[in-house]
Design a protein around this motif. Sequence first.
Motif, short mmCIF file in Angstrom:
data_model
loop_
_atom_site.label_atom_id
_atom_site.label_comp_id
_atom_site.label_asym_id
_atom_site.label_seq_id
_atom_site.Cartn_x
_atom_site.Cartn_y
_atom_site.Cartn_z
N ARG A 181 -6.30 -6.49 -12.42
CA ARG A 181 -6.22 -5.04 -12.22
C ARG A 181 -5.93 -4.74 -10.76
O ARG A 181 -6.15 -5.58 -9.90
N ARG A 182 -5.50 -3.51 -10.49
CA ARG A 182 -5.15 -3.08 -9.15
C ARG A 182 -6.31 -3.22 -8.18
O ARG A 182 -7.43 -2.86 -8.54
N PRO A 183 -6.09 -3.69 -6.95
CA PRO A 183 -4.80 -4.18 -6.47
C PRO A 183 -4.42 -5.50 -7.12
O PRO A 183 -5.23 -6.43 -7.19
N PRO B 154 -2.55 -5.79 -16.63
CA PRO B 154 -2.85 -4.47 -17.16
C PRO B 154 -1.96 -3.39 -16.57
O PRO B 154 -1.40 -3.56 -15.48
N SER B 155 -1.86 -2.30 -17.30
CA SER B 155 -1.09 -1.15 -16.84
C SER B 155 -1.59 -0.69 -15.46
O SER B 155 -2.79 -0.64 -15.23
N GLY B 156 -0.67 -0.42 -14.57
CA GLY B 156 -1.05 0.08 -13.24
C GLY B 156 -1.45 -0.99 -12.24
O GLY B 156 -1.91 -0.69 -11.15
N CYS B 157 -1.26 -2.27 -12.60
CA CYS B 157 -1.71 -3.34 -11.69
C CYS B 157 -0.67 -3.69 -10.65
O CYS B 157 -0.91 -4.56 -9.80
N GLY B 158 0.48 -3.04 -10.69
CA GLY B 158 1.47 -3.26 -9.63
C GLY B 158 2.66 -4.10 -10.03
O GLY B 158 3.43 -4.54 -9.18
N LYS B 159 2.87 -4.29 -11.33
CA LYS B 159 3.98 -5.15 -11.79
C LYS B 159 5.34 -4.57 -11.39
O LYS B 159 6.19 -5.28 -10.85
N SER B 160 5.52 -3.28 -11.65
CA SER B 160 6.81 -2.66 -11.31
C SER B 160 7.01 -2.63 -9.80
O SER B 160 8.12 -2.84 -9.30
N THR B 161 5.93 -2.39 -9.09
CA THR B 161 5.98 -2.41 -7.63
C THR B 161 6.46 -3.78 -7.15
O THR B 161 7.37 -3.87 -6.31
N LEU B 162 5.88 -4.82 -7.72
CA LEU B 162 6.25 -6.18 -7.33
C LEU B 162 7.74 -6.44 -7.60
O LEU B 162 8.45 -6.96 -6.75
N THR C 19 0.85 -1.17 0.00
CA THR C 19 0.00 0.00 0.00
C THR C 19 0.89 1.23 0.00
O THR C 19 1.80 1.33 0.81
N TYR C 20 0.64 2.11 -0.94
CA TYR C 20 1.37 3.38 -1.00
C TYR C 20 0.60 4.45 -0.25
O TYR C 20 -0.63 4.44 -0.23
N GLY C 21 1.33 5.40 0.32
CA GLY C 21 0.70 6.57 0.95
C GLY C 21 0.13 6.24 2.31
O GLY C 21 0.33 5.16 2.85
N THR D 273 -3.70 0.83 -2.73
CA THR D 273 -3.26 -0.55 -2.56
C THR D 273 -2.85 -1.08 -3.92
O THR D 273 -3.67 -1.23 -4.82
N ALA D 274 -1.56 -1.29 -4.07
CA ALA D 274 -1.02 -1.70 -5.37
C ALA D 274 -1.02 -3.21 -5.51
O ALA D 274 -1.27 -3.74 -6.60
N LEU D 275 -0.74 -3.93 -4.44
CA LEU D 275 -0.63 -5.39 -4.52
C LEU D 275 -1.35 -6.03 -3.34
O LEU D 275 -1.36 -5.47 -2.24
N1 LIG Z 1 5.70 5.77 -5.40
C1 LIG Z 1 4.37 5.64 -5.52
N2 LIG Z 1 3.52 6.34 -4.74
C2 LIG Z 1 2.19 6.21 -4.84
N3 LIG Z 1 1.58 5.38 -5.72
C3 LIG Z 1 2.37 4.67 -6.54
C4 LIG Z 1 3.81 4.76 -6.48
N4 LIG Z 1 4.30 3.92 -7.43
C5 LIG Z 1 3.26 3.33 -8.03
N5 LIG Z 1 2.10 3.77 -7.50
C6 LIG Z 1 0.73 3.34 -7.88
O1 LIG Z 1 0.66 1.94 -7.65
C7 LIG Z 1 -0.05 1.31 -8.71
C8 LIG Z 1 0.83 0.27 -9.37
O2 LIG Z 1 1.90 0.90 -10.06
P1 LIG Z 1 3.01 0.10 -10.87
O3 LIG Z 1 3.62 -0.89 -9.94
O4 LIG Z 1 3.90 1.06 -11.51
O5 LIG Z 1 2.12 -0.69 -11.95
P2 LIG Z 1 2.53 -1.33 -13.37
O6 LIG Z 1 4.02 -1.49 -13.39
O7 LIG Z 1 1.79 -2.63 -13.42
O8 LIG Z 1 2.04 -0.41 -14.43
C9 LIG Z 1 -0.48 2.42 -9.66
O9 LIG Z 1 -1.80 2.78 -9.33
C10 LIG Z 1 0.48 3.54 -9.36
O10 LIG Z 1 -0.10 4.79 -9.61
#
Ligand SMILES: Nc1ncnc2c1ncn2[C@@H]1O[C@H](COP(=O)(O)OP(=O)(O)O)[C@@H](O)[C@H]1O
Length: 270
Positions: A218-220, A48-56, A19-21, A28-30
């Motif tokens: 999709r997110r989360p 899908p875009s924004g589903c938390g892949k990069s976060t993971l 969870t961000y923020g 909640t990203a994941l």
């Molecule tokens: N540093 C951050 N602070 C707040 N929200 C973030 C941050 N990084 C990513 N997010 C949010 O978390 C969600 C997942 O992002 P991300 O992992 O980049 O997804 P993906 O790589 O699948 O496109 C998105 O809604 C994004 O806006």
Amino acid sequence: MTGLVSAAPVIRTRLLGKTYGSGATTTTALADISFEVPEGSFVSIVGPSGCGKSTLLQILGGLLPASQGEVSVDGIAVRKPMPGKIAMVFQDATLLPWKTAIENIEFPLDVQGVPRAERLARSHEMLELVGLADFAGRYPHELSGGMRQRVSIARGLAQNPRIILMDEPFGALDEQTRLKMGQELLRIWQATGKTILLITHSLTEALFLSDTVLVMSRRPGRIIDTLRVDLPRPRDYDMIGSPEFGAARNRIWHLLTGDDAPGGQGLAEL
Ligand SMILES: Nc1ncnc2c1ncn2[C@@H]1O[C@H](COP(=O)(O)OP(=O)(O)O)[C@@H](O)[C@H]1O
Ligand SMILES: [Mg+2]
């Protein structure tokens, strides 16, 4: 030959969440991410875009703490980057513009205190492995996008990690270069025996390269399917047109959209 022997998992996540923020502005990203990656396998993650892949991927690489759950590599909890074990490759080859290709590959080894002679030997070997032996002295701006990505991969490999985490490494390349890079990556993977975890929004790329495809919602983001790809190796492009390939593609598309897959479409716009 497949990289998927009945190997022990090298990466293991258990009920991972992020969870961000804080307060009213949390995202909640994941949620509940649990999976295992066997040693030496090639695993892709699509979603899908924004589903938390990069976060993971950042959590797996020790760049970002998880909010819940655990991630371990070789049974050891990941809490910070592990340069000897995990290398990361990003979409934009994050090369230093004032350093040549070989210097870019050497740089992290220098930071790790690897002696100069060994540094140079390893860097040249990896540059050769990615097919750029003749470009050691070139600066990033003198290389094509595909070549920069190969330098970036060589830089990761030179650290001799067991695991390479890749976040849409070919996303900025045109389709043809992208397919070529994919095959190049398979060759390197088979030559080195590394474990590769690749994020992509291309279903075709994921299915073409991988032993296993993890599908995220999709997110989360949650893992909603784990698909074993049984296509024989070595793989060739003709397989992309096979009914088995089409069926696997359709299944993932359907999971994510509820529709049948239109030909050739990726997940970028989902
Ligand atoms: N540093 C951050 N602070 C707040 N929200 C973030 C941050 N990084 C990513 N997010 C949010 O978390 C969600 C997942 O992002 P991300 O992992 O980049 O997804 P993906 O790589 O699948 O496109 C998105 O809604 C994004 O806006
Ligand atoms: Mg991303």
